[in-house]
Write an enzyme that holds these catalytic residues in place. Structure first.
Site, PDB file in Angstrom:
ATOM      1  N   TYR A  17      64.003 -50.347  50.018  1.00 49.96           N
ATOM      2  CA  TYR A  17      63.290 -49.491  49.069  1.00 49.96           C
ATOM      3  C   TYR A  17      63.846 -48.072  48.980  1.00 49.96           C
ATOM      4  CZ  TYR A  17      59.849 -53.226  49.333  1.00 49.96           C
ATOM      5  OH  TYR A  17      59.226 -54.443  49.294  1.00 49.96           O
ATOM      6  N   HIS A  22      60.033 -45.416  43.475  1.00 54.51           N
ATOM      7  CA  HIS A  22      58.792 -45.160  44.208  1.00 54.51           C
ATOM      8  C   HIS A  22      59.028 -44.256  45.424  1.00 54.51           C
ATOM      9  CE1 HIS A  22      54.735 -46.204  43.531  1.00 54.51           C
ATOM     10  NE2 HIS A  22      54.608 -47.280  44.266  1.00 54.51           N
ATOM     11  N   PHE A  68      53.510 -49.042  54.155  1.00 54.16           N
ATOM     12  CA  PHE A  68      53.808 -49.258  52.747  1.00 54.16           C
ATOM     13  C   PHE A  68      52.953 -48.304  51.921  1.00 54.16           C
ATOM     14  CE2 PHE A  68      55.883 -53.001  54.362  1.00 54.16           C
ATOM     15  CZ  PHE A  68      57.033 -53.022  53.578  1.00 54.16           C
ATOM     16  N   ASN A  70      50.748 -48.353  49.610  1.00 52.09           N
ATOM     17  CA  ASN A  70      49.304 -48.503  49.410  1.00 52.09           C
ATOM     18  C   ASN A  70      48.487 -48.191  50.658  1.00 52.09           C
ATOM     19  OD1 ASN A  70      50.309 -50.821  50.636  1.00 52.09           O
ATOM     20  ND2 ASN A  70      48.747 -52.145  49.743  1.00 52.09           N
ATOM     21  N   ASN A 116      49.213 -46.133  43.817  1.00 53.99           N
ATOM     22  CA  ASN A 116      48.545 -46.662  45.014  1.00 53.99           C
ATOM     23  C   ASN A 116      48.618 -45.727  46.214  1.00 53.99           C
ATOM     24  OD1 ASN A 116      47.601 -49.001  43.792  1.00 53.99           O
ATOM     25  ND2 ASN A 116      49.513 -50.088  44.174  1.00 53.99           N
TER      26      ASN A 116
END
EC number: 3.1.1.29
Length: 194
Positions: A17, A22, A68, A70, A116
Site C-alpha cells: 500500500y 490512501h 489498517f 479503518n 474510514n
C-alpha cells in the site's frame, strides 16, 4: 507556541500500500521526518510508528498508525490519551477525494466524508470532531463505486507530479504552523494550487 501537539499521517501498512493514494498522509509525514530530522520508531502500545521532536521550542509528536486505515483512530486516541493531548491539538493528514491533485487544505472539524480513517478517528475520540485535518487532494474517480479501487491504487504520473508539489507546499506550511500558528499556515496552504 504551536497549538498542534500531535501530527498524524494516515495510511495502510505494508509495501503493498506504500505508493497508493490512501497513503498520502504517511507520504507527508515521511517528508516532515526529513525536514525536521526525526525517525519514526514502532511503538506497540500506540499501534503505530511514533517520533517526538522539539521544533522552535515546541514539543511535537508524530504518529503513523500501523493498523489498517479503518482502525487508525485507536492509535490516535491511545497516544492522545496517554500524553493528554486534546482533539483540537491534533492535526490528521489524509488523502482527500474532494480536492484535485495539486491542492491541499487545512481545516478544523467537520464530518468524515466517507473516509474510514476519519470515521474511526472521530469515533475513537468520543465523537469529537474538533481536530484539524490537512487534506491532500487525490481527485475523484467520478463514480462512488470506483472509490475503493481508486484509493488503493497508485496515482498516474501526471497526478503524482501535482500531488508531489502539494506535498512540498504542505511540508513548508507545517513548518509555518509549528513556528507561527495554524492561521498563517492555513491561509498560505489553502491558497496554493500546483
Amino acid at each position: 507556541m504551536s497549538e498542534i501537539k500531535l501530527i498524524v499521517g494516515l495510511g495502510n501498512p505494508g509495501d503493498k500500500y506504500a505508493d497508493t493514494r490512501h497513503n498520502a498522509g504517511e507520504w507527508l509525514i515521511n517528508r516532515l521526518a526529513r525536514q525536521f530530522h526525526f525517525s519514526l520508531t514502532p511503538e506497540s502500545k500506540f499501534s503505530g510508528k511514533t517520533a517526538r521532536t522539539v521544533i522552535n521550542g515546541n514539543e511535537i509528536r508524530f504518529l503513523v498508525p500501523t493498523t489498517f486505515m479503518n482502525l487508525s483512530g485507536k492509535a490516535i486516541s491511545s497516544l492522545a490519551n496517554f500524553y493528554r493531548i486534546k482533539p483540537e491539538e491534533i492535526l490528521v493528514i489524509h488523502d482527500e477525494l474532494d480536492l484535485p491533485p495539486g491542492v491541499a487544505k487545512i481545516k478544523q472539524g467537520g464530518g468524515h466524508g466517507g473516509h474510514n480513517g476519519l470515521r474511526d478517528t472521530i469515533a475513537q475520540l468520543g465523537n469529537n470532531k474538533n481536530f484539524y485535518r490537512l487534506r491532500v487532494g487525490i481527485g475523484h474517480p467520478g463514480d462512488k463505486n470506483l472509490v475503493s479501487a481508486y484509493v488503493l491504487n497508485k496515482p498516474s504520473l501526471t497526478d503524482w507530479q501535482l500531488i508531489d508539489k502539494a506535498l512540498d507546499e504542505a511540508t513548508s506550511c507545517v513548518d509555518i504552523l509549528i513556528k507561527d500558528g495554524i492561521t498563517k499556515a492555513t491561509n498560505r496552504l489553502n491558497a496554493f494550487k500546483a
